[in-house]
Design a protein around this motif. Structure first.
Motif, short mmCIF file in Angstrom:
data_model
loop_
_atom_site.label_atom_id
_atom_site.label_comp_id
_atom_site.label_asym_id
_atom_site.label_seq_id
_atom_site.Cartn_x
_atom_site.Cartn_y
_atom_site.Cartn_z
N ARG A 96 0.83 -1.20 0.00
CA ARG A 96 0.00 0.00 0.00
C ARG A 96 0.87 1.26 0.00
O ARG A 96 2.02 1.23 0.45
CB ARG A 96 -0.92 0.03 1.22
CG ARG A 96 -2.00 -1.06 1.19
CD ARG A 96 -2.96 -0.82 0.03
NE ARG A 96 -4.03 -1.81 -0.06
CZ ARG A 96 -3.98 -2.89 -0.82
NH1 ARG A 96 -2.89 -3.14 -1.56
NH2 ARG A 96 -4.99 -3.73 -0.88
N VAL A 97 0.31 2.36 -0.50
CA VAL A 97 1.01 3.64 -0.54
C VAL A 97 0.98 4.27 0.85
O VAL A 97 -0.08 4.35 1.48
CB VAL A 97 0.36 4.59 -1.57
CG1 VAL A 97 0.90 6.01 -1.41
CG2 VAL A 97 0.59 4.07 -2.98
N LEU A 98 2.14 4.71 1.31
CA LEU A 98 2.25 5.52 2.53
C LEU A 98 2.84 6.86 2.11
O LEU A 98 3.97 6.94 1.65
CB LEU A 98 3.14 4.85 3.57
CG LEU A 98 3.45 5.68 4.83
CD1 LEU A 98 2.16 6.04 5.57
CD2 LEU A 98 4.41 4.93 5.75
N MET A 99 2.06 7.90 2.26
CA MET A 99 2.45 9.23 1.81
C MET A 99 2.36 10.20 2.97
O MET A 99 1.47 10.08 3.81
CB MET A 99 1.53 9.69 0.67
CG MET A 99 1.83 11.06 0.11
SD MET A 99 0.76 11.38 -1.34
CE MET A 99 1.23 13.06 -1.74
N VAL A 100 3.28 11.14 3.02
CA VAL A 100 3.28 12.15 4.08
C VAL A 100 3.00 13.51 3.44
O VAL A 100 3.53 13.83 2.37
CB VAL A 100 4.61 12.16 4.85
CG1 VAL A 100 4.60 13.24 5.93
CG2 VAL A 100 4.85 10.80 5.49
N CYS B 16 6.13 20.96 -0.83
CA CYS B 16 6.77 20.29 -1.95
C CYS B 16 5.88 20.28 -3.19
O CYS B 16 6.36 19.98 -4.30
CB CYS B 16 7.17 18.87 -1.57
SG CYS B 16 8.38 18.79 -0.22
N TYR B 17 4.61 20.60 -3.04
CA TYR B 17 3.67 20.58 -4.15
C TYR B 17 3.30 21.98 -4.63
O TYR B 17 2.39 22.14 -5.44
CB TYR B 17 2.42 19.79 -3.75
CG TYR B 17 2.77 18.35 -3.46
CD1 TYR B 17 2.89 17.42 -4.49
CD2 TYR B 17 3.06 17.93 -2.17
CE1 TYR B 17 3.26 16.11 -4.24
CE2 TYR B 17 3.43 16.61 -1.90
CZ TYR B 17 3.53 15.72 -2.94
OH TYR B 17 3.91 14.42 -2.68
N THR B 18 4.03 23.00 -4.16
CA THR B 18 3.78 24.36 -4.64
C THR B 18 4.55 24.58 -5.94
O THR B 18 5.63 24.01 -6.15
CB THR B 18 4.25 25.40 -3.60
OG1 THR B 18 5.66 25.26 -3.38
CG2 THR B 18 3.51 25.22 -2.28
N PRO B 19 4.02 25.41 -6.83
CA PRO B 19 4.76 25.72 -8.06
C PRO B 19 6.14 26.29 -7.79
O PRO B 19 7.09 26.01 -8.54
CB PRO B 19 3.85 26.73 -8.76
CG PRO B 19 2.47 26.41 -8.26
CD PRO B 19 2.67 26.00 -6.83
N ALA B 20 6.29 27.09 -6.72
CA ALA B 20 7.59 27.71 -6.43
C ALA B 20 8.64 26.65 -6.09
O ALA B 20 9.77 26.69 -6.58
CB ALA B 20 7.44 28.71 -5.28
N THR C 245 6.49 12.37 -1.88
CA THR C 245 6.83 12.54 -0.47
C THR C 245 6.40 11.28 0.28
O THR C 245 5.32 11.24 0.87
CB THR C 245 6.16 13.80 0.11
OG1 THR C 245 4.75 13.76 -0.14
CG2 THR C 245 6.73 15.06 -0.52
N ASP C 246 7.25 10.27 0.21
CA ASP C 246 6.89 8.99 0.79
C ASP C 246 7.39 8.88 2.23
O ASP C 246 7.91 9.84 2.81
CB ASP C 246 7.43 7.85 -0.07
CG ASP C 246 8.96 7.85 -0.16
OD1 ASP C 246 9.62 8.69 0.49
OD2 ASP C 246 9.50 7.00 -0.89
N GLY C 247 7.24 7.70 2.80
CA GLY C 247 7.64 7.50 4.18
C GLY C 247 9.13 7.69 4.40
O GLY C 247 9.57 8.17 5.46
N HIS C 248 9.95 7.33 3.41
CA HIS C 248 11.40 7.50 3.55
C HIS C 248 11.78 8.98 3.62
O HIS C 248 12.66 9.36 4.40
CB HIS C 248 12.12 6.81 2.39
CG HIS C 248 11.95 5.33 2.38
ND1 HIS C 248 12.57 4.50 3.29
CD2 HIS C 248 11.20 4.52 1.57
CE1 HIS C 248 12.24 3.25 3.04
NE2 HIS C 248 11.41 3.22 2.02
N ALA C 249 11.13 9.82 2.80
CA ALA C 249 11.37 11.26 2.86
C ALA C 249 10.99 11.80 4.24
O ALA C 249 11.71 12.61 4.83
CB ALA C 249 10.59 11.98 1.77
#
Length: 352
Positions: free
Chosen positions: A121-125, A130-134, A318-322
């Motif tokens: 399963r996907v684990l995302m934080v 990190c998702y902003t255009p800038a 941005t996964d669990g490792h990040a």
């Protein structure tokens, strides 16, 4: 993917400040069907979804996780609950989006990552910036070498903020800067040492002003300044390069990114210190470029990335490792504060 047949069912656990933002973005995104909100306070959840909503309101997490129409859950609850709730959701076969920090300790984070891998399963934080255009622009500019060789990074995140009862200013504010650095730096953020200095001028019982310093590459120092006591709000990161310098000012929507062709040139490098002092130093004063950036809500891009990761059966950006790399640095900051000395990151696990 706008067809409802293609939508993925999602539920939000926690309807506080950030849960409210997640509810709105899942509700409005074409990839998602928000089917339920779970909160210990049903009245609060009802206020979030509105009177005419068809979204189910629940107070029992087990009832929520038993639902077959829930593909993923978003956990927007206190950090102390992230570990247990994530493991329960993964055991129920759900994909998980969890707020930062991922957990209270490195051991907990490692267990969550292993559980997601075992369950497939996907684990995302939710490292939102990190998702902003800038920030996407900064990442691309560094990857392309537009600034030349990176020389330093200065980050300032200060405001007249709420003194938190359970965490210090590093754990409250620095995760933003650390997650951004981990996202934009080629190879991620993996310093060998970290130094933290903090003060408690109010006598609040926790650090209210703090500074982090860490080498992110040979001869490249990153510095992060966080502060709850500033009367002005500053959200600024400076990436100094050998060719250009990039300034990100997040409180200036008209000029979030500026690229300065300005700097110091040492055209002749000498072998020893006395010869270096005799070297010619020149100052470069060139143009300033302000690239046009789209204005879109980062959370919308983030929930879209979650859907894409699930459909494509891959790790999210941005996964669990990040998240664990950020958590390792926060834990190391506690050790440095306690000892008053730099901490080797190899040894920071003991601080968790």
């Amino acid at each position: 993917m706008g067809d409802s047949v293609d939508k993925l069912g999602v539920a939000v656990i926690g309807s506080g400040y950030w849960g409210t933002n997640l509810v709105r973005n899942f509700r409005n995104h074409p990839d998602w069907d928000l089917v339920a909100v779970c909160d210990l306070d049903p009245a609060r959840a009802a206020r979030v979804v509105g009177q005419r909503s068809t979204i189910d309101l629940l107070s029992d997490v087990d009832e929520l996780l038993a639902r077959s129409d829930v593909t993923a859950v978003a956990i927007a609850t206190p950090a102390s609950t992230h570990h247990a709730l994530t493991l329960r959701a993964l055991a129920a076969g759900k994909h998980v989006l969890v707020e930062k920090p991922i957990a209270e300790s490195l051991d907990q984070a490692a267990e969550m990552i292993a559980a997601a891998q075992a369950a497939g399963r996907v684990l995302m934080v939710d490292h939102t910036f990190c998702y902003t255009p800038a920030v996407r622009y900064i990442r691309d500019a560094l990857a392309a070498g537009d600034l030349g060789d990176l020389l330093y990074v200065d980050s300032v995140r200060i405001n007249l903020g709420l003194v938190q009862p359970d965490v210090n200013v590093f754990w409250d504010l620095a995760p933003h800067d650390l997650s951004i650095l981990d996202f934009v730096l080629p190879g991620g953020l993996a310093p060998q040492t970290l130094s933290a200095v903090g003060t408690d001028p109010l006598g609040a019982g926790t650090e209210c002003v703090g500074h982090l310093s860490m080498p992110v590459a040979p001869e490249v120092l990153a510095h992060v300044h966080v502060n709850w006591l500033s009367p002005v709000k500053v959200r600024q990161m400076i990436f100094g390069g050998s060719r250009r310098t990039l300034v990100w000012d997040d409180v200036n929507p008209a000029q979030r990114i500026s690229i300065y062709d300005r700097g110091v040139d040492l055209p002749t490098q000498r072998e020893n210190a006395s010869d270096r002092r005799a070297s010619t130093i020149s100052y470069r004063l060139g143009d300033v470029v302000v690239p046009a950036l789209p204005e879109r809500e980062a959370l919308s891009s983030m929930v879209g990335e979650l859907a894409a990761a699930i459909r494509e059966e891959r790790a999210p950006l941005t996964d669990g490792h990040a998240a664990m790399r950020v958590l390792r640095l926060l834990s190391a900051s506690d050790s440095s504060l306690a000892t008053g000395a730099p901490v080797r990151l190899d040894d920071s696990r003991s601080a968790a």
